[in-house]
Design a protein around this motif. Structure first.
Motif, mmCIF file in Angstrom:
data_model
loop_
_atom_site.group_PDB
_atom_site.id
_atom_site.type_symbol
_atom_site.label_atom_id
_atom_site.label_comp_id
_atom_site.label_asym_id
_atom_site.label_seq_id
_atom_site.Cartn_x
_atom_site.Cartn_y
_atom_site.Cartn_z
ATOM 1 N N PHE A 33 0.858 -1.189 0.000
ATOM 2 C CA PHE A 33 0.000 0.000 0.000
ATOM 3 C C PHE A 33 0.889 1.232 0.000
ATOM 4 C CE2 PHE A 33 -2.411 -3.274 2.228
ATOM 5 C CZ PHE A 33 -3.592 -3.280 1.508
ATOM 6 N N LEU A 34 0.681 2.119 -0.953
ATOM 7 C CA LEU A 34 1.481 3.340 -1.055
ATOM 8 C C LEU A 34 0.539 4.530 -1.145
ATOM 9 C CD1 LEU A 34 4.233 4.779 -1.451
ATOM 10 C CD2 LEU A 34 3.941 4.401 -3.904
ATOM 11 N N LYS A 35 0.748 5.496 -0.256
ATOM 12 C CA LYS A 35 -0.064 6.718 -0.269
ATOM 13 C C LYS A 35 0.847 7.867 -0.659
ATOM 14 C CE LYS A 35 -3.406 9.289 2.442
ATOM 15 N NZ LYS A 35 -4.176 9.324 3.684
ATOM 16 N N VAL A 36 0.428 8.645 -1.653
ATOM 17 C CA VAL A 36 1.212 9.787 -2.133
ATOM 18 C C VAL A 36 0.384 11.041 -1.907
ATOM 19 C CG1 VAL A 36 2.358 10.817 -4.120
ATOM 20 C CG2 VAL A 36 2.312 8.335 -3.876
ATOM 21 N N GLU A 37 0.954 11.981 -1.128
ATOM 22 C CA GLU A 37 0.261 13.227 -0.800
ATOM 23 C C GLU A 37 1.111 14.409 -1.235
ATOM 24 O OE1 GLU A 37 -0.037 12.845 3.424
ATOM 25 O OE2 GLU A 37 -1.877 11.676 3.309
ATOM 26 N N SER A 38 0.536 15.306 -2.010
ATOM 27 C CA SER A 38 1.242 16.503 -2.456
ATOM 28 C C SER A 38 0.233 17.631 -2.651
ATOM 29 C CB SER A 38 1.980 16.236 -3.770
ATOM 30 O OG SER A 38 2.598 17.411 -4.237
ATOM 31 N N ALA A 39 0.500 18.752 -1.984
ATOM 32 C CA ALA A 39 -0.389 19.911 -2.131
ATOM 33 C C ALA A 39 -0.099 20.648 -3.433
ATOM 34 C CB ALA A 39 -0.243 20.840 -0.936
ATOM 35 N N PHE A 40 1.173 20.963 -3.667
ATOM 36 C CA PHE A 40 1.610 21.659 -4.880
ATOM 37 C C PHE A 40 2.870 20.970 -5.378
ATOM 38 C CE2 PHE A 40 -0.063 24.746 -1.847
ATOM 39 C CZ PHE A 40 -1.127 25.261 -2.555
ATOM 40 N N GLY A 41 2.991 20.785 -6.653
ATOM 41 C CA GLY A 41 4.227 20.213 -7.180
ATOM 42 C C GLY A 41 3.969 19.052 -8.108
ATOM 43 N N ARG A 42 5.055 18.422 -8.498
ATOM 44 C CA ARG A 42 5.000 17.299 -9.439
ATOM 45 C C ARG A 42 5.307 15.987 -8.730
ATOM 46 N NH1 ARG A 42 7.990 19.451 -14.889
ATOM 47 N NH2 ARG A 42 6.520 21.138 -15.280
ATOM 48 N N VAL A 43 4.676 14.940 -9.234
ATOM 49 C CA VAL A 43 4.896 13.592 -8.713
ATOM 50 C C VAL A 43 5.271 12.705 -9.888
ATOM 51 C CG1 VAL A 43 3.808 11.594 -7.635
ATOM 52 C CG2 VAL A 43 3.239 13.898 -6.838
ATOM 53 N N HIS A 44 6.366 11.954 -9.737
ATOM 54 C CA HIS A 44 6.749 10.980 -10.754
ATOM 55 C C HIS A 44 7.127 9.689 -10.048
ATOM 56 C CE1 HIS A 44 9.175 9.850 -14.587
ATOM 57 N NE2 HIS A 44 8.344 8.924 -14.195
ATOM 58 N N LEU A 45 6.317 8.657 -10.250
ATOM 59 C CA LEU A 45 6.601 7.328 -9.728
ATOM 60 C C LEU A 45 6.931 6.432 -10.906
ATOM 61 C CD1 LEU A 45 3.620 6.861 -7.235
ATOM 62 C CD2 LEU A 45 5.925 7.665 -6.722
ATOM 63 N N ASP A 46 8.153 5.920 -10.941
ATOM 64 C CA ASP A 46 8.571 5.029 -12.013
ATOM 65 C C ASP A 46 8.674 3.621 -11.436
ATOM 66 O OD1 ASP A 46 9.710 3.610 -14.075
ATOM 67 O OD2 ASP A 46 11.235 5.121 -14.525
ATOM 68 N N LEU A 47 7.723 2.779 -11.779
ATOM 69 C CA LEU A 47 7.685 1.395 -11.294
ATOM 70 C C LEU A 47 8.299 0.422 -12.285
ATOM 71 C CD1 LEU A 47 3.984 1.380 -10.007
ATOM 72 C CD2 LEU A 47 6.027 1.906 -8.719
ATOM 73 N N SER A 48 8.836 0.930 -13.395
ATOM 74 C CA SER A 48 9.322 0.046 -14.460
ATOM 75 C C SER A 48 10.507 -0.810 -14.017
ATOM 76 C CB SER A 48 9.686 0.849 -15.703
ATOM 77 O OG SER A 48 10.749 1.739 -15.425
ATOM 78 N N ARG A 49 11.338 -0.322 -13.125
ATOM 79 C CA ARG A 49 12.480 -1.100 -12.623
ATOM 80 C C ARG A 49 12.394 -1.347 -11.127
ATOM 81 N NH1 ARG A 49 17.763 1.076 -15.810
ATOM 82 N NH2 ARG A 49 16.919 0.809 -17.891
ATOM 83 N N ALA A 50 11.280 -0.970 -10.552
ATOM 84 C CA ALA A 50 11.104 -1.125 -9.110
ATOM 85 C C ALA A 50 10.979 -2.595 -8.738
ATOM 86 C CB ALA A 50 9.855 -0.369 -8.672
ATOM 87 N N VAL A 51 11.255 -2.882 -7.485
ATOM 88 C CA VAL A 51 11.122 -4.239 -6.957
ATOM 89 C C VAL A 51 9.694 -4.377 -6.442
ATOM 90 C CG1 VAL A 51 11.977 -5.903 -5.275
ATOM 91 C CG2 VAL A 51 13.561 -4.277 -6.329
ATOM 92 N N ILE A 52 8.881 -5.080 -7.205
ATOM 93 C CA ILE A 52 7.477 -5.279 -6.856
ATOM 94 C C ILE A 52 7.319 -6.730 -6.445
ATOM 95 C CG2 ILE A 52 5.096 -5.189 -7.681
ATOM 96 C CD1 ILE A 52 6.005 -3.072 -9.724
ATOM 97 N N GLU A 53 7.142 -6.941 -5.141
ATOM 98 C CA GLU A 53 7.065 -8.300 -4.605
ATOM 99 C C GLU A 53 5.639 -8.762 -4.351
ATOM 100 O OE1 GLU A 53 9.542 -7.885 -1.176
ATOM 101 O OE2 GLU A 53 11.375 -8.126 -2.338
ATOM 102 N N HIS A 54 4.671 -7.900 -4.607
ATOM 103 C CA HIS A 54 3.272 -8.230 -4.348
ATOM 104 C C HIS A 54 2.527 -8.330 -5.678
ATOM 105 C CE1 HIS A 54 4.189 -7.113 -0.223
ATOM 106 N NE2 HIS A 54 4.720 -6.009 -0.704
ATOM 107 N N PRO A 55 1.591 -9.272 -5.792
ATOM 108 C CA PRO A 55 0.832 -9.378 -7.044
ATOM 109 C C PRO A 55 -0.102 -8.191 -7.263
ATOM 110 C CG PRO A 55 0.049 -10.981 -5.440
ATOM 111 C CD PRO A 55 1.249 -10.324 -4.848
ATOM 112 N N VAL A 56 -0.512 -7.522 -6.161
ATOM 113 C CA VAL A 56 -1.381 -6.357 -6.249
ATOM 114 C C VAL A 56 -0.750 -5.235 -5.439
ATOM 115 C CG1 VAL A 56 -3.663 -5.416 -5.730
ATOM 116 C CG2 VAL A 56 -3.445 -7.788 -6.471
ATOM 117 N N VAL A 57 -0.675 -4.049 -6.040
ATOM 118 C CA VAL A 57 -0.162 -2.865 -5.358
ATOM 119 C C VAL A 57 -1.249 -1.799 -5.415
ATOM 120 C CG1 VAL A 57 1.558 -1.020 -5.420
ATOM 121 C CG2 VAL A 57 2.249 -3.371 -5.925
#
Length: 180
Positions: free
Chosen positions: A90-114
């Motif tokens: 479970f990942l929660k991303v909170e931002s009032a002002f600004g940019r968000v970039h999450l790159d999961l292409s090379r991330a270590v994903i150990e769960h079948p559902v994120v």
């Protein structure tokens, strides 16, 4: 016979290597692995030439507690995650002002559902998912601009399911599949 370009193993970047080393050091400091195991895995990570070799060095580490939620937050500025970073269940991303970039292409994903919950005020957000990921955005509410995402059929079975929920105010979310 050569494989098509998209099936070739991806090369390791310094960011990927640094993230993997940090994860191993944290596992050692928390008592999850012995010094000998850390030393062996560090050697694997430091001599790895492909992303899959780094992932194999990290797979023996204990999983994160699936009941916890990790939160990334910023009032203003930029939130950036890329490379071989461990993606929690479970990942929660909170931002009032600004940019968000999450790159999961090379991330270590150990769960079948994120599950990724976005709570964004203004600004743009980009999420890059693995090629074989299945993305679900049914529970995401956008305010000012619509979501930019074209559903894609996974190229290989068995990819992770990424469920994106939450709310976006005055900004745009772009979701794309990695090319490699």
């Amino acid at each position: 016979m050569t494989s098509p370009p998209e099936d070739r193993p991806s090369r390791v970047s310094e960011d990927d290597r640094d993230t993997a080393v940090q994860r191993l050091q944290e596992a050692y400091s928390e008592g999850h692995i012995s010094y000998e195991e850390m030393d062996e895995h560090l050697h694997q990570v430091l001599t790895a030439t492909t992303h899959s070799e780094i992932v194999s060095a990290l797979t023996s580490l204990p999983e994160e507690n699936p009941g916890t939620t990790s939160t990334i937050g910023a009032v203003s500025g930029r939130i950036l995650r890329r490379g071989a970073w461990p993606v929690p269940r479970f990942l929660k991303v909170e931002s009032a002002f600004g940019r968000v970039h999450l790159d999961l292409s090379r991330a270590v994903i150990e769960h079948p559902v994120v599950d990724i919950e976005l709570q964004l005020g203004t600004g743009r957000a980009t999420i890059t998912v693995p090629r074989d990921a299945v993305v679900d955005v049914d529970d995401l509410h956008t305010g000012w601009k619509d979501l930019r995402y074209k559903t894609r059929r996974p190229s290989r079975p068995g990819g992770p399911r990424i469920r994106i929920s939450g709310a976006m105010g005055y900004g745009r979310l772009k979701i794309r599949h990695a090319r490699r």
